[in-house]
Design a protein around this motif. Structure first.
Motif, PDB file in Angstrom:
ATOM      1  N   LEU A  54       0.804  -1.217   0.000  1.00 13.31           N
ATOM      2  CA  LEU A  54       0.000   0.000   0.000  1.00 13.31           C
ATOM      3  C   LEU A  54       0.838   1.269   0.000  1.00 13.31           C
ATOM      4  O   LEU A  54       0.547   2.215  -0.729  1.00 13.31           O
ATOM      5  CB  LEU A  54      -0.947   0.009   1.213  1.00 13.31           C
ATOM      6  CG  LEU A  54      -2.104  -0.981   1.176  1.00 13.31           C
ATOM      7  CD1 LEU A  54      -2.977  -0.804   2.406  1.00 13.31           C
ATOM      8  CD2 LEU A  54      -2.936  -0.813  -0.081  1.00 13.31           C
ATOM      9  N   ARG A  55       1.870   1.307   0.818  1.00 12.09           N
ATOM     10  CA  ARG A  55       2.681   2.510   0.944  1.00 12.09           C
ATOM     11  C   ARG A  55       3.840   2.464  -0.045  1.00 12.09           C
ATOM     12  O   ARG A  55       4.794   1.711   0.142  1.00 12.09           O
ATOM     13  CB  ARG A  55       3.201   2.629   2.383  1.00 12.09           C
ATOM     14  CG  ARG A  55       2.099   2.835   3.420  1.00 12.09           C
ATOM     15  CD  ARG A  55       1.534   4.231   3.358  1.00 12.09           C
ATOM     16  NE  ARG A  55       0.422   4.422   4.272  1.00 12.09           N
ATOM     17  CZ  ARG A  55       0.536   4.720   5.560  1.00 12.09           C
ATOM     18  NH1 ARG A  55       1.740   4.826   6.089  1.00 12.09           N
ATOM     19  NH2 ARG A  55      -0.521   4.899   6.306  1.00 12.09           N
ATOM     20  N   MET A  56       3.734   3.258  -1.106  1.00 11.31           N
ATOM     21  CA  MET A  56       4.782   3.334  -2.117  1.00 11.31           C
ATOM     22  C   MET A  56       4.914   4.779  -2.571  1.00 11.31           C
ATOM     23  O   MET A  56       3.951   5.553  -2.478  1.00 11.31           O
ATOM     24  CB  MET A  56       4.434   2.432  -3.323  1.00 11.31           C
ATOM     25  CG  MET A  56       4.363   0.955  -3.023  1.00 11.31           C
ATOM     26  SD  MET A  56       3.983  -0.039  -4.499  1.00 11.31           S
ATOM     27  CE  MET A  56       2.288   0.491  -4.836  1.00 11.31           C
ATOM     28  N   PRO A  57       6.077   5.181  -3.074  1.00 18.74           N
ATOM     29  CA  PRO A  57       6.250   6.552  -3.549  1.00 18.74           C
ATOM     30  C   PRO A  57       5.434   6.820  -4.805  1.00 18.74           C
ATOM     31  O   PRO A  57       5.050   5.894  -5.517  1.00 18.74           O
ATOM     32  CB  PRO A  57       7.756   6.626  -3.844  1.00 18.74           C
ATOM     33  CG  PRO A  57       8.151   5.220  -4.135  1.00 18.74           C
ATOM     34  CD  PRO A  57       7.301   4.376  -3.226  1.00 18.74           C
ATOM     35  N   ARG A  58       5.186   8.095  -5.052  1.00 21.97           N
ATOM     36  CA  ARG A  58       4.422   8.562  -6.217  1.00 21.97           C
ATOM     37  C   ARG A  58       2.993   8.020  -6.190  1.00 21.97           C
ATOM     38  O   ARG A  58       2.106   8.630  -5.641  1.00 21.97           O
ATOM     39  CB  ARG A  58       5.124   8.193  -7.523  1.00 21.97           C
ATOM     40  CG  ARG A  58       6.467   8.911  -7.717  1.00 21.97           C
ATOM     41  CD  ARG A  58       6.871   8.930  -9.174  1.00 21.97           C
ATOM     42  NE  ARG A  58       7.006   7.584  -9.701  1.00 21.97           N
ATOM     43  CZ  ARG A  58       7.072   7.319 -10.999  1.00 21.97           C
ATOM     44  NH1 ARG A  58       6.968   8.290 -11.891  1.00 21.97           N
ATOM     45  NH2 ARG A  58       7.232   6.062 -11.413  1.00 21.97           N
ATOM     46  N   HIS A  59       2.774   6.843  -6.737  1.00 22.46           N
ATOM     47  CA  HIS A  59       1.426   6.288  -6.776  1.00 22.46           C
ATOM     48  C   HIS A  59       1.367   5.029  -5.910  1.00 22.46           C
ATOM     49  O   HIS A  59       2.056   4.051  -6.176  1.00 22.46           O
ATOM     50  CB  HIS A  59       1.041   5.973  -8.222  1.00 22.46           C
ATOM     51  CG  HIS A  59       0.931   7.189  -9.075  1.00 22.46           C
ATOM     52  ND1 HIS A  59       1.474   7.269 -10.337  1.00 22.46           N
ATOM     53  CD2 HIS A  59       0.353   8.398  -8.840  1.00 22.46           C
ATOM     54  CE1 HIS A  59       1.228   8.465 -10.851  1.00 22.46           C
ATOM     55  NE2 HIS A  59       0.552   9.169  -9.965  1.00 22.46           N
ATOM     56  N   ASP A  60       0.533   5.062  -4.883  1.00 23.79           N
ATOM     57  CA  ASP A  60       0.505   3.982  -3.897  1.00 23.79           C
ATOM     58  C   ASP A  60      -0.486   2.890  -4.268  1.00 23.79           C
ATOM     59  O   ASP A  60      -1.014   2.851  -5.381  1.00 23.79           O
ATOM     60  CB  ASP A  60       0.192   4.550  -2.507  1.00 23.79           C
ATOM     61  CG  ASP A  60      -1.180   5.220  -2.448  1.00 23.79           C
ATOM     62  OD1 ASP A  60      -1.985   5.070  -3.387  1.00 23.79           O
ATOM     63  OD2 ASP A  60      -1.460   5.902  -1.438  1.00 23.79           O
ATOM     64  N   GLY A  61      -0.725   1.977  -3.302  1.00 27.99           N
ATOM     65  CA  GLY A  61      -1.588   0.839  -3.569  1.00 27.99           C
ATOM     66  C   GLY A  61      -3.038   1.205  -3.823  1.00 27.99           C
ATOM     67  O   GLY A  61      -3.690   0.610  -4.694  1.00 27.99           O
ATOM     68  N   ILE A  62      -3.567   2.179  -3.072  1.00 28.02           N
ATOM     69  CA  ILE A  62      -4.958   2.584  -3.276  1.00 28.02           C
ATOM     70  C   ILE A  62      -5.117   3.192  -4.671  1.00 28.02           C
ATOM     71  O   ILE A  62      -6.085   2.911  -5.377  1.00 28.02           O
ATOM     72  CB  ILE A  62      -5.398   3.587  -2.195  1.00 28.02           C
ATOM     73  CG1 ILE A  62      -5.221   2.994  -0.791  1.00 28.02           C
ATOM     74  CG2 ILE A  62      -6.850   4.003  -2.426  1.00 28.02           C
ATOM     75  CD1 ILE A  62      -6.019   1.745  -0.532  1.00 28.02           C
TER      76      ILE A  62
ATOM     77  N   THR B 232      -8.416   2.445   8.548  1.00 24.34           N
ATOM     78  CA  THR B 232      -8.770   3.260   7.385  1.00 24.34           C
ATOM     79  C   THR B 232      -8.144   2.706   6.113  1.00 24.34           C
ATOM     80  O   THR B 232      -8.792   2.626   5.061  1.00 24.34           O
ATOM     81  CB  THR B 232      -8.309   4.717   7.584  1.00 24.34           C
ATOM     82  OG1 THR B 232      -8.936   5.242   8.756  1.00 24.34           O
ATOM     83  CG2 THR B 232      -8.692   5.575   6.383  1.00 24.34           C
ATOM     84  N   LEU B 233      -6.880   2.295   6.203  1.00 19.92           N
ATOM     85  CA  LEU B 233      -6.208   1.709   5.045  1.00 19.92           C
ATOM     86  C   LEU B 233      -6.881   0.418   4.603  1.00 19.92           C
ATOM     87  O   LEU B 233      -7.061   0.167   3.415  1.00 19.92           O
ATOM     88  CB  LEU B 233      -4.733   1.449   5.360  1.00 19.92           C
ATOM     89  CG  LEU B 233      -3.765   2.617   5.232  1.00 19.92           C
ATOM     90  CD1 LEU B 233      -2.370   2.194   5.661  1.00 19.92           C
ATOM     91  CD2 LEU B 233      -3.747   3.147   3.815  1.00 19.92           C
ATOM     92  N   VAL B 234      -7.231  -0.413   5.584  1.00 21.47           N
ATOM     93  CA  VAL B 234      -7.884  -1.683   5.260  1.00 21.47           C
ATOM     94  C   VAL B 234      -9.185  -1.425   4.505  1.00 21.47           C
ATOM     95  O   VAL B 234      -9.444  -2.013   3.443  1.00 21.47           O
ATOM     96  CB  VAL B 234      -8.175  -2.499   6.536  1.00 21.47           C
ATOM     97  CG1 VAL B 234      -8.916  -3.786   6.187  1.00 21.47           C
ATOM     98  CG2 VAL B 234      -6.893  -2.821   7.278  1.00 21.47           C
ATOM     99  N   LEU B 235     -10.011  -0.542   5.053  1.00 16.89           N
ATOM    100  CA  LEU B 235     -11.291  -0.259   4.422  1.00 16.89           C
ATOM    101  C   LEU B 235     -11.116   0.384   3.053  1.00 16.89           C
ATOM    102  O   LEU B 235     -11.808   0.032   2.098  1.00 16.89           O
ATOM    103  CB  LEU B 235     -12.119   0.663   5.328  1.00 16.89           C
ATOM    104  CG  LEU B 235     -12.810  -0.021   6.502  1.00 16.89           C
ATOM    105  CD1 LEU B 235     -13.474   1.013   7.404  1.00 16.89           C
ATOM    106  CD2 LEU B 235     -13.842  -1.026   6.021  1.00 16.89           C
ATOM    107  N   ASP B 236     -10.168   1.319   2.949  1.00 18.97           N
ATOM    108  CA  ASP B 236      -9.933   1.975   1.663  1.00 18.97           C
ATOM    109  C   ASP B 236      -9.520   0.946   0.611  1.00 18.97           C
ATOM    110  O   ASP B 236      -9.960   1.009  -0.547  1.00 18.97           O
ATOM    111  CB  ASP B 236      -8.849   3.040   1.797  1.00 18.97           C
ATOM    112  CG  ASP B 236      -9.347   4.292   2.503  1.00 18.97           C
ATOM    113  OD1 ASP B 236     -10.573   4.433   2.666  1.00 18.97           O
ATOM    114  OD2 ASP B 236      -8.505   5.128   2.887  1.00 18.97           O
ATOM    115  N   ALA B 237      -8.659   0.002   1.005  1.00 18.60           N
ATOM    116  CA  ALA B 237      -8.194  -1.012   0.064  1.00 18.60           C
ATOM    117  C   ALA B 237      -9.329  -1.932  -0.371  1.00 18.60           C
ATOM    118  O   ALA B 237      -9.481  -2.240  -1.563  1.00 18.60           O
ATOM    119  CB  ALA B 237      -7.065  -1.828   0.687  1.00 18.60           C
TER     120      ALA B 237
END
Length: 214
Positions: free
Chosen positions: A54-62, A87-92
């Motif tokens: 999920l956490r990546m530079p520029r364009h992330d997992g979401i 929040t990350l879980v739900l967003d994903a």
């Protein structure tokens, strides 16, 4: 052999996961370090499953999940991350992920998750299930579902729904309930219709929010 695309911004992590998956007979057919490269790799290889950080530079997992949905690329995505933020879980999940695991899983758990998603199932790490349920029930209805009231499910449909929530595939549900796989598929279709959900993950989220699953 199951084919996967591995998306993680850390080269060493990708190398380690690729090696472990290879030991389990799972082929990594593409790799990417951010969302833009991930879209390219996925479109070129059309894997059975995407493993996505999920956490990546520029364009992330979401961002990546949203782009896949916009392009009509319907592939099972398993989020594999160090973050268990609700929040990350739900967003994903709302963005289309069908599974969510933390990186502290064993190889056996990871390979089972890949097999589950490749077979049409969903999977959420037990460590974050309680957190997820609380977040779903305290928030608005999940995205990707019809706002219409939920229709009552039959006892058999509830049985199937509970097994769906435990990440069983249609074939496994059929074996457990002594039904034909085609019958299970029909039940799943009816459940999605009654819950106003477009896929299995959204159906489980809606059922949790409405208190149908406890």
């Amino acid at each position: 052999m199951t084919r996967v695309v591995l998306v993680d911004d850390q080269t060493l992590v990708r190398h380690g996961i690729r090696t472990l998956l290879g030991m389990a007979g799972i082929e990594v057919v593409g790799e990417a370090g951010d969302g833009t490269a991930a879209i390219v790799a996925i479109e070129e290889t059309r894997p059975d499953v995407v493993l996505l950080d999920l956490r990546m530079p520029r364009h992330d997992g979401i961002w990546t999940l949203n782009r896949l949905r916009e392009r009509g690329i319907d592939l099972p995505v398993l989020v594999l991350t160090t973050f268990d933020d609700d929040t990350l879980v739900l967003d994903a999940l709302r963005a289309g992920a069908r599974g969510y695991l933390l990186k502290d899983v064993t190889l056996e758990q990871l390979t089972r998750a890949v097999a589950t998603l490749a077979g049409g199932g969903t999977l959420i790490a037990p460590a974050i299930t309680d957190l997820l349920v609380r977040a779903i029930r305290s928030g608005p209805p999940p995205a990707g579902v019809d706002a219409a009231p939920v229709q009552d499910l039959t006892d058999r449909e509830l049985e199937v729904l509970r097994l769906m929530a435990q990440s069983y595939t249609n074939r496994e549900i059929a074996e457990l309930l002594f039904l034909a796989e085609g019958t299970v598929k029909n039940h799943v279709s009816t459940i999605l219709l009654k819950l106003g959900a477009r896929d299995r993950t959204k159906a489980v989220l809606r059922a949790l929010h409405e208190g149908i699953l406890r």
